[in-house]
Design a protein around this motif. Structure first.
Motif, mmCIF file in Angstrom:
data_model
loop_
_atom_site.group_PDB
_atom_site.id
_atom_site.type_symbol
_atom_site.label_atom_id
_atom_site.label_comp_id
_atom_site.label_asym_id
_atom_site.label_seq_id
_atom_site.Cartn_x
_atom_site.Cartn_y
_atom_site.Cartn_z
ATOM 1 N N LEU A 1 9.742 -12.749 18.756
ATOM 2 C CA LEU A 1 11.163 -12.967 18.445
ATOM 3 C C LEU A 1 11.377 -13.484 17.025
ATOM 4 O O LEU A 1 12.482 -13.384 16.499
ATOM 5 N N THR A 2 10.317 -14.044 16.401
ATOM 6 C CA THR A 2 10.501 -14.588 15.047
ATOM 7 C C THR A 2 10.922 -13.503 14.058
ATOM 8 O O THR A 2 11.571 -13.791 13.067
ATOM 9 N N LEU A 3 10.573 -12.253 14.345
ATOM 10 C CA LEU A 3 11.031 -11.153 13.485
ATOM 11 C C LEU A 3 12.115 -10.317 14.179
ATOM 12 O O LEU A 3 13.052 -9.847 13.527
ATOM 13 N N SER A 4 12.010 -10.153 15.504
ATOM 14 C CA SER A 4 12.987 -9.326 16.240
ATOM 15 C C SER A 4 14.396 -9.903 16.203
ATOM 16 O O SER A 4 15.370 -9.168 16.068
ATOM 17 N N ALA A 5 14.506 -11.230 16.361
ATOM 18 C CA ALA A 5 15.831 -11.865 16.503
ATOM 19 C C ALA A 5 16.737 -11.622 15.292
ATOM 20 O O ALA A 5 17.875 -11.173 15.459
ATOM 21 N N VAL B 1 8.556 -2.332 17.200
ATOM 22 C CA VAL B 1 7.803 -2.476 15.943
ATOM 23 C C VAL B 1 7.860 -3.921 15.432
ATOM 24 O O VAL B 1 6.826 -4.511 15.089
ATOM 25 N N THR B 2 9.061 -4.511 15.401
ATOM 26 C CA THR B 2 9.196 -5.885 14.867
ATOM 27 C C THR B 2 8.513 -6.898 15.786
ATOM 28 O O THR B 2 7.924 -7.866 15.311
ATOM 29 N N GLY B 3 8.579 -6.650 17.100
ATOM 30 C CA GLY B 3 7.903 -7.541 18.048
ATOM 31 C C GLY B 3 6.403 -7.525 17.823
ATOM 32 O O GLY B 3 5.742 -8.566 17.811
ATOM 33 N N PHE B 4 5.880 -6.333 17.609
ATOM 34 C CA PHE B 4 4.443 -6.176 17.344
ATOM 35 C C PHE B 4 4.056 -6.894 16.045
ATOM 36 O O PHE B 4 3.053 -7.615 16.000
ATOM 37 N N ILE B 5 4.865 -6.714 14.981
ATOM 38 C CA ILE B 5 4.548 -7.348 13.684
ATOM 39 C C ILE B 5 4.618 -8.870 13.812
ATOM 40 O O ILE B 5 3.733 -9.587 13.334
ATOM 41 N N GLY B 6 5.666 -9.385 14.485
ATOM 42 C CA GLY B 6 5.791 -10.831 14.690
ATOM 43 C C GLY B 6 4.576 -11.394 15.404
ATOM 44 O O GLY B 6 4.033 -12.440 15.029
ATOM 45 N N ASP B 7 4.134 -10.682 16.414
ATOM 46 C CA ASP B 7 2.981 -11.091 17.226
ATOM 47 C C ASP B 7 1.701 -11.112 16.387
ATOM 48 O O ASP B 7 0.948 -12.090 16.385
ATOM 49 N N ILE B 8 1.458 -10.040 15.640
ATOM 50 C CA ILE B 8 0.182 -9.920 14.905
ATOM 51 C C ILE B 8 0.145 -10.843 13.689
ATOM 52 O O ILE B 8 -0.917 -11.353 13.313
ATOM 53 N N PHE C 1 19.635 -9.352 26.560
ATOM 54 C CA PHE C 1 19.058 -8.034 26.258
ATOM 55 C C PHE C 1 17.853 -8.158 25.315
ATOM 56 O O PHE C 1 16.783 -7.614 25.585
ATOM 57 N N VAL C 2 18.027 -8.897 24.212
ATOM 58 C CA VAL C 2 16.931 -8.987 23.225
ATOM 59 C C VAL C 2 15.743 -9.758 23.814
ATOM 60 O O VAL C 2 14.581 -9.414 23.553
ATOM 61 N N LEU C 3 16.009 -10.755 24.645
ATOM 62 C CA LEU C 3 14.913 -11.500 25.290
ATOM 63 C C LEU C 3 14.136 -10.595 26.246
ATOM 64 O O LEU C 3 12.906 -10.563 26.233
ATOM 65 N N GLY D 1 15.443 0.003 20.608
ATOM 66 C CA GLY D 1 14.195 -0.114 21.367
ATOM 67 C C GLY D 1 12.985 0.071 20.465
ATOM 68 O O GLY D 1 12.019 -0.695 20.518
ATOM 69 N N LEU D 2 13.073 1.077 19.594
ATOM 70 C CA LEU D 2 11.997 1.348 18.632
ATOM 71 C C LEU D 2 11.838 0.181 17.652
ATOM 72 O O LEU D 2 10.722 -0.293 17.397
ATOM 73 N N ILE D 3 12.975 -0.296 17.117
ATOM 74 C CA ILE D 3 12.943 -1.399 16.136
ATOM 75 C C ILE D 3 12.344 -2.662 16.770
ATOM 76 O O ILE D 3 11.504 -3.335 16.167
ATOM 77 N N LEU D 4 12.769 -2.977 18.007
ATOM 78 C CA LEU D 4 12.248 -4.184 18.670
ATOM 79 C C LEU D 4 10.768 -4.041 19.008
ATOM 80 O O LEU D 4 10.022 -5.019 18.979
#
Length: 316
Positions: A299-303, A261-268, A189-191, A256-259
Motif C-alpha cells: 500500500l505504500t505505493l498503491s495508495a 504492479v505498484t503493489g509488487f514494487i512496494g513489496d519488493i 476496494f483498494v485494501l 487492477g493492473l496498476i495495483l
C-alpha cells in the motif's frame, strides 16, 4: 436498509460481509487441511488467518464509528509503521530531536485530512516536513553522517506517513459532476484488491513459479507468480469495481493492473530495505505477517496512485 443504517453505505456493508464470509470459508478450509499439511505450514496459516480476523474487525468497527474514527485508525497505523521503521534503521544519538519532529508530522498530516485540506495534505510533508526534519538535525550540531541521517528519516516519513495517509484522504474525495462514489467504498476496494494481489501472486508463484525476478532481494518472487497474480487481480478488480467504485470496465481493468504492479514494487522495495538491514520482518506484532510495515508494504505505493488516479478521472 439495515446495512445503510449500520455502515457508511449498503455496498460497503455488503462488501465487508463478503470479506467476513471469505474469512470464514478460509478458516474452514484451513481446519480441514490441518491434518494433511506440515505442522509449520498449518500453524502459519492459522496465525495468518487470526491476524486477518483482527485486521477486518478493526476496519469493521472503525467504519461503524464513522469517518473520523477511520482517519484516527489510519493515523495510528502510520505511527506504528514509522515506529517500526525507526526501530529497524541505524539512528545516531544526535538524531533524537528530529525523531520527535517526525512523529509530530503525523497528527498534523492527518488533521489536514480530517479538515479536507487537499492542498496542505499534498505539500505539507514533501515541503515543510522536508525542511523541519533537516533543521532538527542541524540543531544537534553534528555534521558527520548528516546526509545519511536526513535520507534515512525522509525516506521513512514519506513511506509510512505521507504515502499511507493517502488511504485516509479517500474518505474526503469529492466526486466530479455526474459521478457518485463513497470514500469508505473506495478505501475498502483498494485494501481488498491490494491484499488479493499479494495472496494471488504468492499462491501462483508457489504453484507455477520458476523464473525468479530478483533472486538476491526476494527469492520467492517469480515472473509466473507476478503475471498470473496480476491477471487474477485484474479479473477480481473488474468484478468488484461495480459494487464499490465509479469505474467502468476499462478503468476497472486498468486500476487492477496498476495495483498489481505498484503493489509488487512496494513489496519488493521493502524486501530490499529488510535485506539491507539484515531483517526477515520489520516487526513481530502480527503473527504470521511480521510487523505492520510488512502488511502495509504494497500500500505504500498503491495508495497514492489509487487516490490520484480516482481523483484525476472521477473526482473534483
Amino acid at each position: 436498509s439495515m446495512l445503510e443504517n449500520l455502515f457508511p453505505s449498503a455496498p460497503f456493508g455488503l462488501a465487508i460481509g463478503i470479506v467476513w464470509g471469505v474469512l470464514a470459508f478460509a478458516s474452514a478450509v484451513i481446519f480441514m487441511l490441518h491434518r494433511r499439511v506440515s505442522e509449520s505450514l498449518s500453524s502459519e496459516l492459522i496465525s495468518r488467518t487470526r491476524t486477518w480476523y483482527g485486521i477486518v474487525a478493526a476496519i469493521t468497527i472503525a467504519s461503524l464509528l464513522g469517518e473520523l474514527a477511520m482517519i484516527i485508525v489510519l493515523g495510528w497505523l502510520s505511527y506504528m509503521a514509522l515506529k517500526e521503521y525507526l526501530t529497524a534503521v541505524p539512528i545516531r544519538r544526535a538524531d533524537r530531536r528530529s525523531l520527535l519532529i517526525a512523529y509530530l508530522l503525523i497528527p498534523i498530516q492527518y488533521a489536514f485530512i480530517a479538515n479536507d485540506r487537499f492542498g496542505f495534505f499534498t505539500i505539507f510533508i514533501p515541503v515543510y516536513g522536508f525542511f523541519l526534519v533537516a533543521f532538527g538535525l542541524i540543531l544537534s550540531g553534528v555534521t558527520s553522517g548528516f546526509v545519511r541521517s536526513v535520507g534515512l528519516l525522509h525516506w521513512g516519513i514519506v513511506l509510512t506517513v505521507y504515502n499511507l495517509s493517502h488511504l485516509a484522504f479517500l474518505l474526503k474525495l469529492d466526486p466530479a459532476p455526474g459521478q457518485t462514489f463513497e470514500g469508505f467504498e473506495l478505501l475498502l476496494f483498494v485494501l481488498i484488491i491490494t491484499q488479493i494481489n499479494d495472496v494471488t501472486q504468492y499462491v501462483w508463484g508457489k504453484r507455477f513459479g520458476k523464473t525468479k525476478i530478483a533472486p538476491t532481494i526476494s527469492p520467492g518472487k517469480t515472473w509466473e507468480g507476478f503475471l498470473l497474480g496480476g491477471l487474477t487481480t485484474m479479473a477480481i478488480s473488474a468484478a468488484l469495481a461495480p459494487l464499490l467504485t465509479p469505474y467502468p470496465l476499462p478503468h476497472a481493468l486498468m486500476i487492477g493492473l496498476i495495483l498489481a504492479v505498484t503493489g509488487f514494487i512496494g513489496d519488493i522495495v521493502l524486501s530490499a530495505v529488510k535485506r539491507d538491514l539484515g531483517l526477515k520482518d520489520m516487526g513481530s506484532v502480527l503473527p504470521g505477517h511480521g510487523g505492520y510495515l510488512d502488511r502495509l508494504d504494497s500500500l505504500t505505493l498503491s495508495a497514492p496512485i489509487f487516490l490520484h488516479y480516482t481523483r484525476f478521472f472521477f473526482g473534483s
